[in-house]
Design a protein around this motif. Structure first.
Motif, mmCIF file in Angstrom:
data_model
loop_
_atom_site.group_PDB
_atom_site.id
_atom_site.type_symbol
_atom_site.label_atom_id
_atom_site.label_comp_id
_atom_site.label_asym_id
_atom_site.label_seq_id
_atom_site.Cartn_x
_atom_site.Cartn_y
_atom_site.Cartn_z
ATOM 1 N N SER A 5 6.786 1.356 3.227
ATOM 2 C CA SER A 5 7.062 0.258 2.189
ATOM 3 C C SER A 5 5.664 0.401 1.031
ATOM 4 N N GLU A 6 6.078 0.421 0.070
ATOM 5 C CA GLU A 6 5.163 0.072 -0.647
ATOM 6 C C GLU A 6 5.148 -1.596 -1.730
ATOM 7 N N LEU A 7 3.601 -1.156 -2.501
ATOM 8 C CA LEU A 7 3.347 -1.949 -3.363
ATOM 9 C C LEU A 7 2.152 -1.920 -4.015
ATOM 10 N N TRP A 8 1.303 -3.205 -5.095
ATOM 11 C CA TRP A 8 0.603 -2.564 -5.766
ATOM 12 C C TRP A 8 -1.003 -2.648 -5.381
ATOM 13 N N TYR A 9 -1.739 -1.805 -5.167
ATOM 14 C CA TYR A 9 -3.028 -2.604 -4.656
ATOM 15 C C TYR A 9 -3.925 -2.802 -6.168
ATOM 16 N N VAL A 10 -4.548 -4.030 -6.835
ATOM 17 C CA VAL A 10 -5.080 -4.190 -7.585
ATOM 18 C C VAL A 10 -6.251 -4.182 -7.263
ATOM 19 N N SER A 11 -7.282 -3.174 -7.938
ATOM 20 C CA SER A 11 -8.652 -3.683 -7.968
ATOM 21 C C SER A 11 -9.331 -3.859 -9.281
#
Length: 195
Positions: A4-10
């Protein structure tokens, strides 16, 4: 491992794609004292985008990898923080978070299940460590945008200047993601990392 996907925010050194690659594929970024094992899924993100988060960046503590202060994000403080969002799997996010905490990725990490169920109230504290507070900072393409930071805010701890190699990685990420010129980067660092 969940695909499953998500957005990793750095908001820190992982804005640099080369730096992020050390957490995904394994390796040691220039200027760092730490070599990373990489994620269980070593597929690099095929999609990323520049974003600006509400809140403030600050540096505190001492980085064992870089020396000097570590970048943290206070979602509740005033300000705007340039960042970069990468579309990755839930499993990759968990593996990245483990490596940020100087742990080896674990296929039985309970954090995967937490992420698959969604963060209650938009936050989850996985532990007391410096990057164990997860925050949902928005949604993009119906997927959650998540970052991790310390449990304390910008005013709760003494600030520590970051080391030059660490700042160089942040600068690389700001150029890549936001297209910032050196003058804009220098002006931003003068605010978030004075001295």
């Amino acid at each position: 491992m969940s695909d499953s996907e998500l957005w990793y925010v750095s908001y820190g050194s992982n804005m640099s794609r080369r730096r992020l690659g050390c957490y995904i594929e394994g390796g040691r970024p220039p200027g760092s004292a730490v070599t990373h094992v990489g994620a269980r899924d070593t597929t690099m993100p095929v999609e990323d985008t520049a974003v600006t988060l509400p809140g403030s960046l600050y540096f505190a503590g001492e980085s064992p990898a870089w020396g000097g202060g570590v970048a943290f994000y206070d979602h509740d403080a005033p300000g705007a923080t340039p960042a970069r969002a990468y579309r990755i799997t839930v499993g990759q996010f968990v593996d990245l978070a483990n490596q940020e905490m100087h742990r080896v990725p674990d296929q039985d990490d309970p954090l995967e299940e937490v992420l698959l169920e969604g963060l209650s109230g938009g936050r989850h504290r996985a532990g007391p460590g410096r990057y164990e507070t997860l925050i949902e900072v928005g949604r993009r393409e119906a997927l959650p945008m998540l970052t991790f930071t310390a449990p304390h805010g910008v005013d709760a701890v003494p600030h520590t200047p970051p080391g030059p190699a660490y700042l160089a990685m942040l600068a690389e990420g700001l150029r890549e993601a936001h297209g910032w010129a050196e003058e804009q980067i220098a002006a931003y660092f003068a605010v978030v990392a004075p001295g």
